[in-house]
Motif scaffolding. Structure first.
Motif: not given
Length: 254
Positions: A126-128, A134-136, A138-141
């Motif tokens: 989604m971030a891509g 910010k989404q990216l 959150s994805a790594f979190s």
């Protein structure tokens, strides 16, 4: 496909409840998802996605929803991120489904390593699509949590985190280290116990390790990994085509 559907529909409700996670129980869960993960044939993928949408609508259920969420992820990867065909919103559909499943599934469920890993990857996709950093983050979190909880018994958290990391732009070099670290860890655990991951996933992993270690000082190990990638993919539907192409590229540079 009919056999898989029969298995899905015959699953007792208790099989989705709390349980003690082991490599064996997670592998059994993964076997019911393997045919919808890491699909490289895009024509086949479109057909599988359409079929899964119809099946999930007519016969709603936990496993059917999970399979559909993973297929949305694969479609977002292949059609939106890689092919750039204009298909939008697939990653969001995947994330919404998987996030909903994560919220109502016991953390000790044998399917949770897959739900948690694909949810994080879907958010990264989604971030891509949106360019939302910010989404990216959150994805790594989410990946961090999945790796901490499940990477000892399932390769998928590190595999998907490494796969996301290797596809990030060059200026995000700090996150590229995850690709090198995660693929190395998967190989280490697999070579200690081959039940840790499937041959298909390991074929992709060995190729990915070599791809992330192209420098001359890693050349001998890269060739070993590429040979393993080829050997593990006898049908040529996993990492073999990429491994053979990369091996030729590296050989030409010698």
């Amino acid at each position: 496909m009919k056999q898989i559907l029969l298995i899905i529909l015959s699953l007792p409700g208790s099989s989705l409840g709390a349980q003690t996670l082991t490599r064996s129980s997670v592998a059994q869960a993964g076997a019911q998802l393997e045919d919808v993960m890491e699909i490289t044939d895009t024509t086949h993928l479109r057909s599988r996605l359409a079929q899964a949408r119809q099946t999930a609508t007519n016969t709603p259920g936990f496993l059917l929803q999970l399979r559909l969420g993973i297929l949305y992820h694969e479609a977002a990867l292949n059609f939106t991120l890689l092919a750039k065909t204009g298909d939008k919103g697939l990653a969001a559909k995947s994330y919404t489904l998987l996030d909903s499943l994560a919220a109502k599934t016991d953390t000790a469920n044998s399917f949770m390593p897959f739900i948690a890993s694909y949810r994080a990857s879907a958010l990264a996709l989604m971030a891509g699509e949106t360019g939302n950093l910010k989404q990216l983050g959150s994805a790594f979190s989410l990946f961090e949590t999945a790796v901490a909880k499940y990477s000892a018994i399932c390769a998928m958290p590190e595999f998907l985190r490494g796969s996301v990391a290797e596809n990030l732009p060059a200026w995000m070099y700090r996150k590229h280290r995850y690709a090198r670290r995660d693929f190395t860890e998967i190989i280490r655990k697999y070579e200690a116990d081959s039940s840790y991951a499937t041959p298909s996933l390991m074929s992709f992993t060995y190729w990915a390790w070599a791809n992330a270690h192209r420098k001359t000082k890693y050349r001998a190990e890269a060739f070993r990994c590429l040979n393993r990638a080829v050997a593990l993919d006898k049908q040529g539907i996993a990492g073999r085509p990429r491994a053979e192409a990369l091996k030729k590229e590296l050989e030409d540079k010698q």
